[in-house]
Design an enzyme around this catalytic site. Structure first.
Site, mmCIF file in Angstrom:
data_model
loop_
_atom_site.group_PDB
_atom_site.id
_atom_site.type_symbol
_atom_site.label_atom_id
_atom_site.label_comp_id
_atom_site.label_asym_id
_atom_site.label_seq_id
_atom_site.Cartn_x
_atom_site.Cartn_y
_atom_site.Cartn_z
ATOM 1 C CD GLU A 168 55.736 -32.674 94.062
ATOM 2 O OE1 GLU A 168 56.554 -32.477 93.173
ATOM 3 O OE2 GLU A 168 55.021 -31.789 94.548
ATOM 4 C CG HIS B 216 52.562 -28.353 95.109
ATOM 5 N ND1 HIS B 216 53.267 -27.858 96.179
ATOM 6 C CD2 HIS B 216 53.481 -28.786 94.211
ATOM 7 C CE1 HIS B 216 54.576 -27.984 95.931
ATOM 8 N NE2 HIS B 216 54.724 -28.538 94.738
HETATM 9 P P1 PGA Z 1 61.577 -28.964 93.501
HETATM 10 O O1 PGA Z 1 59.994 -28.769 93.549
HETATM 11 O O2 PGA Z 1 61.903 -29.696 92.222
HETATM 12 O O3 PGA Z 1 62.118 -27.563 93.512
HETATM 13 O O4 PGA Z 1 61.965 -29.736 94.691
HETATM 14 C C1 PGA Z 1 59.139 -29.815 93.203
HETATM 15 C C2 PGA Z 1 57.705 -29.404 93.414
HETATM 16 O O5 PGA Z 1 57.431 -28.599 94.320
HETATM 17 O O6 PGA Z 1 56.805 -29.840 92.682
#
Ligand code: PGA
Length: 224
Positions: free
Chosen positions: A151, A102
Protein backbone atom coordinates in the site's frame (compact mmCIF):
# COMPACT_ATOMS: atom_id res chain seq x y z
CA UNK A 1 -8.16 -17.47 -5.74
CA UNK A 2 -8.51 -13.69 -5.53
CA UNK A 3 -8.87 -11.92 -2.20
CA UNK A 4 -11.00 -8.88 -1.56
CA UNK A 5 -10.54 -7.24 1.81
CA UNK A 6 -12.78 -4.52 3.25
CA UNK A 7 -11.10 -2.15 5.68
CA UNK A 8 -13.82 0.06 7.14
CA UNK A 9 -11.29 1.84 9.37
CA UNK A 10 -12.91 3.85 12.21
CA UNK A 11 -15.94 4.92 10.21
CA UNK A 12 -18.88 2.83 11.38
CA UNK A 13 -21.10 2.61 14.43
CA UNK A 14 -23.66 -0.09 15.22
CA UNK A 15 -26.38 1.48 13.06
CA UNK A 16 -24.26 2.13 10.01
CA UNK A 17 -22.65 -1.32 10.24
CA UNK A 18 -26.08 -2.98 10.36
CA UNK A 19 -27.16 -0.93 7.34
CA UNK A 20 -24.03 -2.05 5.48
CA UNK A 21 -24.56 -5.72 6.30
CA UNK A 22 -28.26 -5.65 5.38
CA UNK A 23 -27.50 -4.09 2.01
CA UNK A 24 -24.54 -6.40 1.43
CA UNK A 25 -26.66 -9.49 2.19
CA UNK A 26 -29.39 -8.32 -0.18
CA UNK A 27 -26.94 -7.61 -3.01
CA UNK A 28 -25.08 -10.87 -2.48
CA UNK A 29 -28.22 -13.00 -2.56
CA UNK A 30 -29.13 -11.42 -5.88
CA UNK A 31 -25.66 -11.87 -7.38
CA UNK A 32 -25.36 -15.48 -8.53
CA UNK A 33 -22.03 -14.80 -10.26
CA UNK A 34 -20.27 -13.71 -7.09
CA UNK A 35 -21.78 -16.57 -5.09
CA UNK A 36 -20.49 -18.97 -7.72
CA UNK A 37 -16.97 -17.53 -7.47
CA UNK A 38 -17.10 -17.98 -3.70
CA UNK A 39 -18.34 -21.55 -4.11
CA UNK A 40 -15.61 -22.36 -6.61
CA UNK A 41 -12.84 -20.90 -4.44
CA UNK A 42 -11.99 -18.28 -7.02
CA UNK A 43 -12.90 -15.43 -4.66
CA UNK A 44 -12.54 -14.87 -0.92
CA UNK A 45 -14.08 -11.87 0.82
CA UNK A 46 -12.63 -10.70 4.14
CA UNK A 47 -14.53 -7.99 6.02
CA UNK A 48 -12.53 -6.08 8.63
CA UNK A 49 -14.76 -3.96 10.89
CA UNK A 50 -13.54 -2.12 14.00
CA UNK A 51 -13.35 -4.33 17.09
CA UNK A 52 -16.68 -3.21 18.55
CA UNK A 53 -18.53 -4.41 15.44
CA UNK A 54 -16.88 -7.75 14.70
CA UNK A 55 -19.23 -9.91 16.74
CA UNK A 56 -22.32 -8.11 15.42
CA UNK A 57 -21.21 -8.38 11.79
CA UNK A 58 -20.37 -12.04 12.28
CA UNK A 59 -23.89 -12.73 13.53
CA UNK A 60 -25.68 -10.80 10.81
CA UNK A 61 -23.64 -11.35 7.67
CA UNK A 62 -24.76 -13.89 5.08
CA UNK A 63 -23.27 -17.31 5.88
CA UNK A 64 -21.46 -18.44 2.77
CA UNK A 65 -18.24 -20.21 1.91
CA UNK A 66 -15.33 -17.78 1.53
CA UNK A 67 -16.92 -14.88 3.37
CA UNK A 68 -14.66 -14.29 6.35
CA UNK A 69 -14.05 -11.75 9.05
CA UNK A 70 -10.84 -10.03 10.05
CA UNK A 71 -9.71 -7.34 12.45
CA UNK A 72 -7.90 -4.14 11.49
CA UNK A 73 -5.22 -4.64 14.12
CA UNK A 74 -4.41 -6.68 17.22
CA UNK A 75 -2.62 -6.01 20.48
CA UNK A 76 1.02 -6.99 20.84
CA UNK A 77 0.13 -8.31 24.28
CA UNK A 78 -1.07 -11.88 24.20
CA UNK A 79 -3.74 -11.43 26.88
CA UNK A 80 -4.08 -10.20 30.46
CA UNK A 81 -4.28 -6.91 32.36
CA UNK A 82 -3.77 -4.47 29.50
CA UNK A 83 -6.61 -1.98 29.75
CA UNK A 84 -8.07 -1.05 26.40
CA UNK A 85 -6.12 -3.61 24.39
CA UNK A 86 -7.81 -6.27 22.23
CA UNK A 87 -5.69 -9.38 21.98
CA UNK A 88 -5.48 -12.36 19.66
CA UNK A 89 -6.77 -14.51 22.50
CA UNK A 90 -9.84 -12.22 22.76
CA UNK A 91 -10.48 -12.41 19.02
CA UNK A 92 -9.72 -15.99 18.12
CA UNK A 93 -13.33 -17.26 17.88
CA UNK A 94 -14.40 -14.25 15.82
CA UNK A 95 -11.87 -13.84 13.04
CA UNK A 96 -9.62 -15.77 10.68
CA UNK A 97 -7.51 -12.81 9.51
CA UNK A 98 -6.00 -9.66 10.93
CA UNK A 99 -4.52 -6.66 9.17
CA UNK A 100 -1.22 -5.61 10.76
CA UNK A 101 1.18 -2.77 10.08
CA UNK A 102 -1.22 -0.51 8.22
CA UNK A 103 0.58 2.73 7.33
CA UNK A 104 -1.98 4.75 9.31
CA UNK A 105 -0.94 2.84 12.44
CA UNK A 106 2.74 3.24 11.59
CA UNK A 107 2.16 6.98 11.19
CA UNK A 108 -0.36 7.91 13.90
CA UNK A 109 0.38 5.21 16.50
CA UNK A 110 4.12 5.13 15.79
CA UNK A 111 4.12 1.37 15.24
CA UNK A 112 7.56 -0.01 14.50
CA UNK A 113 8.65 -3.11 12.57
CA UNK A 114 9.49 -4.67 15.93
CA UNK A 115 5.97 -4.19 17.32
CA UNK A 116 4.46 -5.45 14.07
CA UNK A 117 6.67 -8.53 14.22
CA UNK A 118 5.42 -9.29 17.76
CA UNK A 119 1.80 -8.95 16.59
CA UNK A 120 2.43 -11.33 13.71
CA UNK A 121 3.93 -13.99 15.96
CA UNK A 122 1.03 -13.77 18.46
CA UNK A 123 -1.53 -14.01 15.65
CA UNK A 124 0.23 -17.11 14.35
CA UNK A 125 0.07 -18.65 17.84
CA UNK A 126 -3.71 -18.22 17.75
CA UNK A 127 -4.05 -19.47 14.15
CA UNK A 128 -5.17 -16.07 12.87
CA UNK A 129 -3.67 -15.24 9.47
CA UNK A 130 -1.87 -11.88 9.45
CA UNK A 131 -2.26 -9.63 6.43
CA UNK A 132 0.88 -7.54 6.59
CA UNK A 133 0.70 -4.05 5.09
CA UNK A 134 3.94 -2.65 3.72
CA UNK A 135 4.55 0.80 2.28
CA UNK A 136 7.48 -0.26 0.13
CA UNK A 137 10.38 -2.71 0.06
CA UNK A 138 11.98 -1.15 3.14
CA UNK A 139 9.37 -2.40 5.62
CA UNK A 140 10.35 -5.60 7.41
CA UNK A 141 8.53 -8.79 6.48
CA UNK A 142 8.38 -10.96 9.62
CA UNK A 143 8.78 -14.73 9.60
CA UNK A 144 5.66 -16.68 8.74
CA UNK A 145 3.92 -14.07 6.61
CA UNK A 146 1.89 -15.32 3.64
CA UNK A 147 -0.28 -12.28 2.86
CA UNK A 148 1.50 -9.07 1.93
CA UNK A 149 -0.55 -5.99 1.13
CA UNK A 150 1.49 -3.41 -0.72
CA UNK A 151 0.00 0.00 0.00
CA UNK A 152 2.00 3.00 -1.22
CA UNK A 153 1.26 5.85 1.18
CA UNK A 154 0.53 8.43 -1.50
CA UNK A 155 -2.20 6.18 -2.94
CA UNK A 156 -4.16 5.58 0.27
CA UNK A 157 -7.40 7.48 0.38
CA UNK A 158 -6.17 10.04 -2.14
CA UNK A 159 -7.74 8.91 -5.42
CA UNK A 160 -4.22 8.48 -6.86
CA UNK A 161 -4.13 4.73 -7.42
CA UNK A 162 -0.87 3.23 -8.61
CA UNK A 163 -0.77 1.75 -12.09
CA UNK A 164 -0.29 -1.95 -12.71
CA UNK A 165 3.28 -1.76 -14.07
CA UNK A 166 4.47 0.20 -11.06
CA UNK A 167 2.72 -2.20 -8.67
CA UNK A 168 4.40 -5.18 -10.32
CA UNK A 169 7.80 -3.55 -10.22
CA UNK A 170 7.30 -2.90 -6.47
CA UNK A 171 6.13 -6.48 -6.02
CA UNK A 172 9.40 -7.72 -7.47
CA UNK A 173 11.33 -5.66 -4.94
CA UNK A 174 9.17 -6.67 -1.97
CA UNK A 175 8.66 -10.38 -2.60
CA UNK A 176 11.25 -12.94 -3.46
CA UNK A 177 9.27 -16.01 -2.46
CA UNK A 178 6.64 -17.06 -4.98
CA UNK A 179 4.46 -18.65 -2.28
CA UNK A 180 3.43 -15.29 -0.87
CA UNK A 181 0.05 -13.81 -1.69
CA UNK A 182 0.46 -10.30 -3.05
CA UNK A 183 -2.31 -7.79 -2.46
CA UNK A 184 -2.53 -4.18 -3.57
CA UNK A 185 -4.29 -1.36 -1.71
CA UNK A 186 -4.60 2.34 -2.50
CA UNK A 187 -7.60 4.11 -4.07
CA UNK A 188 -8.97 1.01 -5.79
CA UNK A 189 -12.47 1.67 -7.11
CA UNK A 190 -14.93 -0.03 -9.49
CA UNK A 191 -13.50 1.91 -12.48
CA UNK A 192 -9.78 1.25 -12.05
CA UNK A 193 -10.49 -2.35 -11.00
CA UNK A 194 -11.03 -3.27 -14.64
CA UNK A 195 -7.37 -2.65 -15.37
CA UNK A 196 -6.17 -4.42 -12.22
CA UNK A 197 -8.29 -7.49 -12.75
CA UNK A 198 -6.42 -8.26 -15.99
CA UNK A 199 -3.20 -8.87 -14.09
CA UNK A 200 -2.56 -12.29 -12.59
CA UNK A 201 0.34 -10.77 -10.61
CA UNK A 202 -2.01 -9.09 -8.14
CA UNK A 203 -3.87 -11.70 -6.13
CA UNK A 204 -6.07 -9.44 -4.09
CA UNK A 205 -7.10 -5.95 -3.12
CA UNK A 206 -7.37 -4.13 0.18
CA UNK A 207 -10.12 -1.54 -0.04
CA UNK A 208 -10.64 1.42 2.24
CA UNK A 209 -13.06 4.00 0.83
CA UNK A 210 -14.54 1.66 -1.76
CA UNK A 211 -15.44 -0.84 0.96
CA UNK A 212 -17.47 1.58 3.01
CA UNK A 213 -20.43 1.31 0.64
CA UNK A 214 -21.57 -2.27 -0.13
CA UNK A 215 -22.53 -1.21 -3.67
CA UNK A 216 -19.00 -0.21 -4.67
CA UNK A 217 -17.56 -3.16 -2.76
CA UNK A 218 -19.75 -5.60 -4.67
CA UNK A 219 -19.17 -3.78 -7.96
CA UNK A 220 -15.44 -4.47 -7.43
CA UNK A 221 -16.06 -8.10 -6.42
CA UNK A 222 -18.02 -8.69 -9.60
CA UNK A 223 -15.00 -7.56 -11.68
CA UNK A 224 -12.58 -9.98 -10.07
P1 PGA B 1 -8.24 3.39 0.18
O1 PGA B 1 -7.60 2.75 1.50
O2 PGA B 1 -8.84 2.27 -0.62
O3 PGA B 1 -9.27 4.34 0.71
O4 PGA B 1 -7.16 4.07 -0.55
C1 PGA B 1 -6.85 1.57 1.42
C2 PGA B 1 -6.29 1.22 2.78
O5 PGA B 1 -6.00 2.14 3.57
O6 PGA B 1 -6.14 0.04 3.11
Amino acid sequence: MKYLIANWKSTKNVNTAIEWVNEFNKLMKANKEILKKLDEDSLKIIICPSYHLISLVKQKIIKHKNINLGSQDVSFFEQGNYTGEVSAQNLKELINYSIVGHSERRKYLKETDNVIDQKVQILKDYSIEPILCVRDENDLIPQGITFIAYEPVYAIGTGHNEDVDKIISSKNKIITDKNKIFIYGGSVNPENMLEYSKSSEIQGFLLGNASKDPNSFIAIASKL
